[in-house]
Structures are given as structure tokens and as C-alpha cells.
Motif scaffolding. Structure first.
Motif, PDB file in Angstrom:
ATOM      1  N   VAL A 113      46.398  40.591  40.921  1.00 35.96           N
ATOM      2  CA  VAL A 113      44.968  40.844  40.728  1.00 35.96           C
ATOM      3  C   VAL A 113      44.303  40.904  42.096  1.00 35.96           C
ATOM      4  N   LYS A 114      43.457  41.869  42.287  1.00 31.89           N
ATOM      5  CA  LYS A 114      42.746  42.007  43.549  1.00 31.89           C
ATOM      6  C   LYS A 114      41.849  40.798  43.775  1.00 31.89           C
ATOM      7  N   GLY A 115      41.899  40.227  44.968  1.00 32.26           N
ATOM      8  CA  GLY A 115      41.103  39.043  45.284  1.00 32.26           C
ATOM      9  C   GLY A 115      39.688  39.388  45.690  1.00 32.26           C
ATOM     10  N   ALA A 116      38.749  38.558  45.284  1.00 34.84           N
ATOM     11  CA  ALA A 116      37.355  38.768  45.690  1.00 34.84           C
ATOM     12  C   ALA A 116      37.186  38.452  47.170  1.00 34.84           C
ATOM     13  N   ASP A 117      36.036  38.816  47.723  1.00 38.12           N
ATOM     14  CA  ASP A 117      35.780  38.565  49.143  1.00 38.12           C
ATOM     15  C   ASP A 117      35.740  37.076  49.459  1.00 38.12           C
ATOM     16  N   THR A 118      35.458  36.254  48.466  1.00 33.85           N
ATOM     17  CA  THR A 118      35.357  34.809  48.689  1.00 33.85           C
ATOM     18  C   THR A 118      36.709  34.109  48.683  1.00 33.85           C
ATOM     19  N   VAL A 119      37.792  34.807  48.314  1.00 36.85           N
ATOM     20  CA  VAL A 119      39.116  34.191  48.286  1.00 36.85           C
ATOM     21  C   VAL A 119      39.624  34.038  49.722  1.00 36.85           C
ATOM     22  N   PRO A 120      39.943  32.817  50.175  1.00 39.63           N
ATOM     23  CA  PRO A 120      40.370  32.620  51.567  1.00 39.63           C
ATOM     24  C   PRO A 120      41.735  33.241  51.828  1.00 39.63           C
ATOM     25  N   ALA A 121      41.992  33.533  53.103  1.00 39.03           N
ATOM     26  CA  ALA A 121      43.254  34.166  53.485  1.00 39.03           C
ATOM     27  C   ALA A 121      44.445  33.271  53.210  1.00 39.03           C
ATOM     28  N   SER A 122      44.241  31.962  53.191  1.00 37.74           N
ATOM     29  CA  SER A 122      45.356  31.030  52.986  1.00 37.74           C
ATOM     30  C   SER A 122      45.909  31.067  51.568  1.00 37.74           C
ATOM     31  N   SER A 123      45.158  31.613  50.608  1.00 37.85           N
ATOM     32  CA  SER A 123      45.611  31.621  49.216  1.00 37.85           C
ATOM     33  C   SER A 123      45.716  33.030  48.649  1.00 37.85           C
ATOM     34  N   ARG A 124      45.770  34.028  49.493  1.00 35.71           N
ATOM     35  CA  ARG A 124      45.930  35.400  49.024  1.00 35.71           C
ATOM     36  C   ARG A 124      47.060  36.071  49.798  1.00 35.71           C
ATOM     37  N   GLY A 125      47.543  37.176  49.295  1.00 41.17           N
ATOM     38  CA  GLY A 125      48.618  37.903  49.949  1.00 41.17           C
ATOM     39  C   GLY A 125      48.631  39.349  49.484  1.00 41.17           C
ATOM     40  N   TYR A 126      49.564  40.131  50.031  1.00 40.81           N
ATOM     41  CA  TYR A 126      49.632  41.563  49.724  1.00 40.81           C
ATOM     42  C   TYR A 126      50.883  41.854  48.914  1.00 40.81           C
ATOM     43  N   GLY A 134      45.554  40.211  47.076  1.00 48.42           N
ATOM     44  CA  GLY A 134      44.865  39.204  46.275  1.00 48.42           C
ATOM     45  C   GLY A 134      45.810  38.118  45.821  1.00 48.42           C
ATOM     46  N   ARG A 135      45.767  37.820  44.555  1.00 47.63           N
ATOM     47  CA  ARG A 135      46.580  36.746  43.989  1.00 47.63           C
ATOM     48  C   ARG A 135      47.438  37.283  42.848  1.00 47.63           C
ATOM     49  N   LYS A 136      48.477  36.517  42.527  1.00 47.67           N
ATOM     50  CA  LYS A 136      49.368  36.880  41.424  1.00 47.67           C
ATOM     51  C   LYS A 136      49.403  35.709  40.443  1.00 47.67           C
TER      52      LYS A 136
END
Length: 336
Positions: A113-126, A134-136
Motif C-alpha cells: 500500500v502506498k504510504g502517506a506523506d506522514t509515514v516516516p522513512a524508518s517504517s516504509r520501503g519500496y 510504502g508499507r506491506k
């Protein structure tokens, strides 16, 4: 003010539904002020937020104040009430279909799922396959489609790695699935046999470091201890550092503390049941340091002069969530 016998919104509980859920809620506190609001109203308000997707502040005025509703939601979540209610309802639904309350077969799948702008880089990926940053989310259900376990990780996590974590979560929760259906994305080895020997370094799994140590109870007694792994600790320290970065100097200190508290509460909820006290104390000191530096930068000060002004009393006044003293030691032991 009781909500029994009337239904204001489609998400409100019926009398029969409330009769199932009420016994699963924790009893009211024996000391202190009695609860002001009816518990059924509180549960109805939580379900309204879940069903409509609105913000807590947008709760209709005929529900209890949103601050009270959120307080009980957070309290019951931390106590495991949400999972207990869900498991009880799933077991009842399976019994109604003539099935065993505990499933022996399950289905797992994942979705990026595409991450919102508020999702920090430490908890998102490509996710290179889906071209999504975003996140899976991984979900395990039984053959009736009823939820068993949920796992949310950065989208860069491979399906096999996420599937291992999801199945282990289900196993730890007491579900002994003997058959699991999955698509080709989950190909690979799902179970690793680990031999823990005295003197070895142990192993990391699901953010925990597992280590075997000798017990004082006898020469052939050992303890299996666990605490947050080095990678997990680096990750939360990066989140603390990101929340107190210099780019947020224009923001209020109270806003930064609220952001930090969400991170620290989630960390404490996951790692509290273990031998984490030393790591928790170290993180408390790091939070103190980062907030002191942030406050000094906010007022244009530098150097060592801020250390005496920003003490533990200052942290308590800010309402910072403290990790120290929140561990629950659960130590497994083996005879050899």
C-alpha cells in the motif's frame, strides 16, 4: 446514560451483540472515581470511528467526549482486550458453522500500500515488484475468511520473510495451523531449526535477540532470555532522532512529545514481555538527550549549558512516556 434499546447509528451494537462483548471487558477499577460514562456508549463510539473512518475529534456529540473514548480505546488495546474480543467472536462464528473453534488450516497473503506523506522513512520501503513506496500488510485468515493475524511492515519486506513472522505470531498466540495456503510469492523455507548452545551468540528473530544462559538453579538448567535486537534498537533510535530533528524546530515541543509518545508506546507494547529493562533505560536516556537538544535549538542555545536545566522533572512536566519500569519478565527455561 445507557444506549440499551436504541440504535443511533448503523455501527451501534445490538442487545445480543453487547451481551457477548460485555463480559470480555476488564472489570472497573476497585478504587478511585466510578466510571462516568456507560461502557456500551464507549464501545459504540469506538465502532463508529472504525466503521466510518472519521477522526476521533469528529465523533458525534451524542457520544461521550472523544478524549474519554480514545483513553479507553488505548487502555483496552494495551490490555489485549481487542484481541480477546475478536478471538471470542471468531470462535463463536466457527461453532455456528459446525467447525472446531481453533482452525487447523489457514490462508496467507500480502498487499503493498502506498504510504502517506506522514509515514516516516524508518517504517516504509519500496516494493520493486509492485512499484510502490510504502508499507506491506500480511494477513492470515482461516478457511472461512475470519482473521487470525495481521502484520504491517515496510513494503520492501519479501513475502517469505513477512510470512515467517506472520506464522510465528500465530503460533505464539496459540494457533497450531497444520496447513497453510499461499501463492507462489511465499516460496522458500518457512521453518528454520535453531540449536542454542551455551556460549553461542544466540540469534535474532522478529526484532528479538534470543540467548541461552546458565541458570543458578542447577548445572543442567538454562534460561532462554530475549531482549530487543541491535537492529530493532537502531530502528527505534532512528525514529526518535527523526522526531526531534532540527527541521522541526518551528513546531511546538508538546507536538514533538506527542509524536514521540506514539513511537515509544508501540515499542513498549511489543518488547515489554522480555528481558528488555537495560535497553529500555538506555532509550529513556536517549529520548532525554534528544529532547534537551531539540529544546536548546528551539531557543537558539548550544553547548553544554542546557544539561542542567533539562532534568527528569522537566521530562515529567512534558508528559514524556517513560520506558523504564514497563518490562514484564517472561523467561522460558529448559532442563538442558
Amino acid at each position: 446514560m445507557s444506549s440499551a434499546g436504541r440504535h443511533r447509528y448503523p455501527s451501534d451494537l445490538s442487545d445480543s451483540q453487547w451481551a457477548l462483548i460485555e463480559p470480555l471487558l476488564p472489570p472497573p477499577a476497585a478504587v478511585g472515581r466510578p466510571e462516568k460514562h456507560d461502557r456500551r456508549d464507549l464501545v459504540d463510539a469506538i465502532l463508529y470511528v472504525v466503521r466510518s473512518g472519521c477522526a476521533w475529534r469528529a465523533l458525534p456529540s451524542d457520544y461521550p467526549p472523544w478524549q474519554t473514548v480514545y483513553y479507553y480505546f488505548a487502555l483496552w488495546h494495551d490490555l489485549g482486550v481487542t484481541e480477546r474480543v475478536h478471538d471470542a467472536l471468531r470462535e463463536q462464528a466457527r461453532r455456528a458453522e459446525g467447525r472446531d473453534p481453533e482452525p487447523s488450516a489457514g490462508i496467507i497473503d500480502s498487499q503493498s500500500v502506498k504510504g502517506a506523506d506522514t509515514v516516516p522513512a524508518s517504517s516504509r520501503g519500496y516494493d520493486a515488484g509492485k512499484k510502490i513506496n510504502g508499507r506491506k500488510r500480511f494477513i492470515a485468515v482461516d478457511t472461512m475468511g475470519l482473521l487470525l493475524a495481521v502484520l504491517v511492515v515496510p513494503a520492501s519486506t519479501h513475502d517469505t520473510a513477512g510470512g515467517r513472522q506472520l506464522l510465528l505470531d500465530s503460533y505464539v498466540a496459540g494457533r497450531r495451523l497444520r496447513l497453510v495456503f499461499a501463492d507462489a510469492g511465499f516460496a522458500g523455507v518457512f521453518v528454520d531449526v535453531v540449536c542454542l548452545r551455551e556460549g553461542r551468540q544466540g540469534f535474532d528473530f522478529l526484532g528479538w535477540h534470543h540467548h541461552k544462559v546458565r541458570s543458578w538453579k542447577g548445572p543442567r538448567r538454562f534460561y532462554l532470555m530475549r531482549w530487543p535486537s541491535a537492529a530493532a534498537t537502531r530502528s527505534v533510535r532512528a525514529g526518535i532522532r527523526d522526531s526531534t530533528a532540527r527541521r522541526f524546530v518551528g513546531k511546538s515541543l508538546a507536538e514533538r512529545v506527542e509524536n514521540l509518545n506514539r513511537l515509544l508506546r508501540g515499542w513498549a507494547a511489543y518488547f515489554a514481555a522480555g528481558n528488555s529493562s537495560r535497553v529500555f533505560s538506555s532509550l529513556d536516556s536517549y529520548v532525554h538527550l534528544r529532547l534537551a537538544i531539540f529544546a536548546s535549538n528551539k531557543h537558539g542555545r548550544s553547548g553544554r549549558g542546557w544539561s542542567g536545566r533539562h532534568n527528569a522533572v522537566w521530562l515529567s512536566r512534558l508528559g514524556v512516556f517513560r520506558l523504564s519500569g514497563r518490562t514484564r519478565r517472561v523467561t522460558a527455561h529448559a532442563s538442558r
